[in-house]
Design a protein around this motif. Structure first.
Motif, PDB file in Angstrom:
ATOM      1  N   LEU A  37       0.681  -1.176   0.108  1.00 23.16           N
ATOM      2  CA  LEU A  37      -0.071   0.172  -0.052  1.00 23.16           C
ATOM      3  C   LEU A  37       0.817   1.144   0.039  1.00 23.16           C
ATOM      4  O   LEU A  37       0.795   2.180  -0.704  1.00 23.16           O
ATOM      5  N   GLN A  45       1.607   9.837  -4.515  1.00 26.29           N
ATOM      6  CA  GLN A  45       2.312  10.901  -4.490  1.00 26.29           C
ATOM      7  C   GLN A  45       2.930  11.645  -5.577  1.00 26.29           C
ATOM      8  O   GLN A  45       2.869  12.923  -5.876  1.00 26.29           O
ATOM      9  N   LEU A  70      -3.337   8.883 -11.506  1.00 25.29           N
ATOM     10  CA  LEU A  70      -3.762   8.903 -10.046  1.00 25.29           C
ATOM     11  C   LEU A  70      -4.852   8.286  -9.563  1.00 25.29           C
ATOM     12  O   LEU A  70      -4.892   7.622  -8.583  1.00 25.29           O
ATOM     13  N   ASN A  88     -13.833   6.177   2.202  1.00 28.01           N
ATOM     14  CA  ASN A  88     -12.861   7.020   2.097  1.00 28.01           C
ATOM     15  C   ASN A  88     -12.391   7.347   0.715  1.00 28.01           C
ATOM     16  O   ASN A  88     -11.720   8.361   0.541  1.00 28.01           O
ATOM     17  N   VAL A  89     -12.726   6.148  -0.134  1.00 29.76           N
ATOM     18  CA  VAL A  89     -12.511   6.444  -1.357  1.00 29.76           C
ATOM     19  C   VAL A  89     -13.388   6.967  -2.269  1.00 29.76           C
ATOM     20  O   VAL A  89     -13.279   8.308  -3.125  1.00 29.76           O
ATOM     21  N   MET A 129      -7.357   6.993   8.944  1.00 33.70           N
ATOM     22  CA  MET A 129      -6.752   5.489   9.017  1.00 33.70           C
ATOM     23  C   MET A 129      -5.518   5.580   9.831  1.00 33.70           C
ATOM     24  O   MET A 129      -4.408   4.689   9.511  1.00 33.70           O
ATOM     25  N   MET A 136      -0.618  15.723   3.135  1.00 34.97           N
ATOM     26  CA  MET A 136      -0.182  16.150   1.676  1.00 34.97           C
ATOM     27  C   MET A 136      -0.556  17.601   1.612  1.00 34.97           C
ATOM     28  O   MET A 136      -1.319  18.120   2.345  1.00 34.97           O
TER      29      MET A 136
HETATM   30  C1  HEC Z   1      -8.574   5.491   1.001  1.00 32.78           C
HETATM   31  C2  HEC Z   1      -7.610   6.130   2.023  1.00 32.78           C
HETATM   32  C3  HEC Z   1      -6.463   6.943   1.361  1.00 32.78           C
HETATM   33  C4  HEC Z   1      -6.495   8.047   0.352  1.00 32.78           C
HETATM   34  C5  HEC Z   1      -7.714   8.405  -0.339  1.00 32.78           C
HETATM   35  C6  HEC Z   1      -5.194   8.370   0.338  1.00 32.78           C
HETATM   36  N1  HEC Z   1      -4.555   7.501   0.921  1.00 32.78           N
HETATM   37 FE1  HEC Z   1      -2.431   7.950   1.093  1.00 32.78          FE
HETATM   38  N2  HEC Z   1      -2.163   6.465   2.582  1.00 32.78           N
HETATM   39  C7  HEC Z   1      -3.575   5.695   3.064  1.00 32.78           C
HETATM   40  C8  HEC Z   1      -2.678   4.680   3.942  1.00 32.78           C
HETATM   41  C9  HEC Z   1      -3.709   3.754   4.792  1.00 32.78           C
HETATM   42  C10 HEC Z   1      -1.485   5.118   4.025  1.00 32.78           C
HETATM   43  C11 HEC Z   1      -0.495   4.296   4.845  1.00 32.78           C
HETATM   44  C12 HEC Z   1       0.179   2.976   4.203  1.00 32.78           C
HETATM   45  C13 HEC Z   1       0.985   2.062   5.059  1.00 32.78           C
HETATM   46  O1  HEC Z   1       1.111   2.280   6.138  1.00 32.78           O
HETATM   47  O2  HEC Z   1       1.510   1.115   4.456  1.00 32.78           O
HETATM   48  C14 HEC Z   1      -1.084   6.069   3.047  1.00 32.78           C
HETATM   49  C15 HEC Z   1       0.022   6.535   2.789  1.00 32.78           C
HETATM   50  C16 HEC Z   1       0.456   7.444   2.137  1.00 32.78           C
HETATM   51  C17 HEC Z   1       2.107   7.936   1.828  1.00 32.78           C
HETATM   52  C18 HEC Z   1       3.107   7.756   2.563  1.00 32.78           C
HETATM   53  C19 HEC Z   1       3.702   6.642   1.805  1.00 32.78           C
HETATM   54  C20 HEC Z   1       5.228   6.616   2.064  1.00 32.78           C
HETATM   55  O3  HEC Z   1       5.992   5.225   2.088  1.00 32.78           O
HETATM   56  O4  HEC Z   1       5.908   7.501   2.353  1.00 32.78           O
HETATM   57  C21 HEC Z   1       1.638   9.058   0.995  1.00 32.78           C
HETATM   58  C22 HEC Z   1       3.087   9.881   0.521  1.00 32.78           C
HETATM   59  C23 HEC Z   1       0.244   9.092   0.619  1.00 32.78           C
HETATM   60  N3  HEC Z   1      -0.515   8.177   1.326  1.00 32.78           N
HETATM   61  C24 HEC Z   1      -0.359   9.831  -0.571  1.00 32.78           C
HETATM   62  C25 HEC Z   1      -1.505  10.007  -0.780  1.00 32.78           C
HETATM   63  C26 HEC Z   1      -1.957  10.875  -1.533  1.00 32.78           C
HETATM   64  C27 HEC Z   1      -1.318  12.025  -2.384  1.00 32.78           C
HETATM   65  C28 HEC Z   1      -3.339  10.775  -1.860  1.00 32.78           C
HETATM   66  C29 HEC Z   1      -4.443  11.708  -2.856  1.00 32.78           C
HETATM   67  C30 HEC Z   1      -4.228  11.925  -3.831  1.00 32.78           C
HETATM   68  C31 HEC Z   1      -3.737   9.744  -0.777  1.00 32.78           C
HETATM   69  N4  HEC Z   1      -2.539   9.304  -0.162  1.00 32.78           N
HETATM   70  C32 HEC Z   1      -5.010   9.494  -0.710  1.00 32.78           C
HETATM   71  C33 HEC Z   1      -4.483   5.856   2.533  1.00 32.78           C
HETATM   72  C34 HEC Z   1      -5.135   6.831   1.656  1.00 32.78           C
END
Ligand code: HEC
Length: 156
Positions: A37, A45, A70, A88-89, A129, A136
């Motif tokens: 994930l 990102q 994306l 959440n999505v 979560m 961000m």
């Molecule tokens: C549906 C839920 C959800 C959405 C929507 C979401 N994220 Fe995440 N994101 C997560 C979760 C859960 C983690 C932690 C993953 C883990 O611990 O391995 C995470 C982790 C991250 C990280 C850290 C990854 C790293 O290894 O450094 C980044 C950067 C990130 N998200 C960017 C984004 C961006 C940009 C968006 C929007 C465009 C976004 N996320 C939308 C759930 C989400």
């Protein structure tokens, strides 16, 4: 029209999560390679930032491409990781649609607004979560992707 694939994927995902209740961030049992994930998010990102840079450079074609990428990352996260609540999505859907509309209209103002909303959507999910430390933001002027041109390619 572009959102169709995304909606279909979400519709399918909704049916899946109805039976998957485990709050489990681990990948489902599968013989296929399933990206972690965090890796999917790392790609999100990258695309999030490239979308911004392309939009600021008014390269709408590239921006639309990055938006598709994306969305694909977000769908992947939802499909592979059943512990992520579907809500959440789906809350991201309006801002993804606004972004898509802004790009079609080639409207920089709407683009900036949609980008802010989309970014807030990322953080809403992170907070819910227990990843509130992953914050961000709209990128500052500083551009880390020095290896790619963001202005539209010059005509041959
Ligand atoms: C549906 C839920 C959800 C959405 C929507 C979401 N994220 Fe995440 N994101 C997560 C979760 C859960 C983690 C932690 C993953 C883990 O611990 O391995 C995470 C982790 C991250 C990280 C850290 C990854 C790293 O290894 O450094 C980044 C950067 C990130 N998200 C960017 C984004 C961006 C940009 C968006 C929007 C465009 C976004 N996320 C939308 C759930 C989400």
């Amino acid at each position: 029209m572009r959102l169709r694939g995304w909606m279909l994927a979400l519709a399918g995902f909704g049916a899946l999560t109805a039976v998957a209740t485990a709050q489990d961030l681990k990948s489902p049992s599968s013989d296929q390679y399933v990206p972690r994930l965090g890796d999917i998010m790392g790609a999100a990102q990258t695309r999030h930032q490239k979308l911004w840079l392309a939009g600021k450079a008014q390269n709408w074609e590239l921006a639309a491409y990055e938006l598709r990428q994306l969305k694909a990352s977000l769908v992947e996260a939802a499909v592979f990781y059943s512990g992520i609540p579907v809500g959440n999505v789906t809350t991201l859907e309006p801002s993804l649609q606004s972004m898509s509309d802004a790009l079609t209209a080639k409207d920089g103002r709407k683009f900036a607004k949609a980008f802010g909303d989309l970014t807030e959507g990322c953080n809403t999910c992170h907070r819910s979560m227990k990843r509130n430390f992953v914050v961000m933001k709209v990128p500052s002027d500083q551009a880390p992707f020095a290896n790619q041109q963001f202005a539209p390619p010059s005509k041959p």
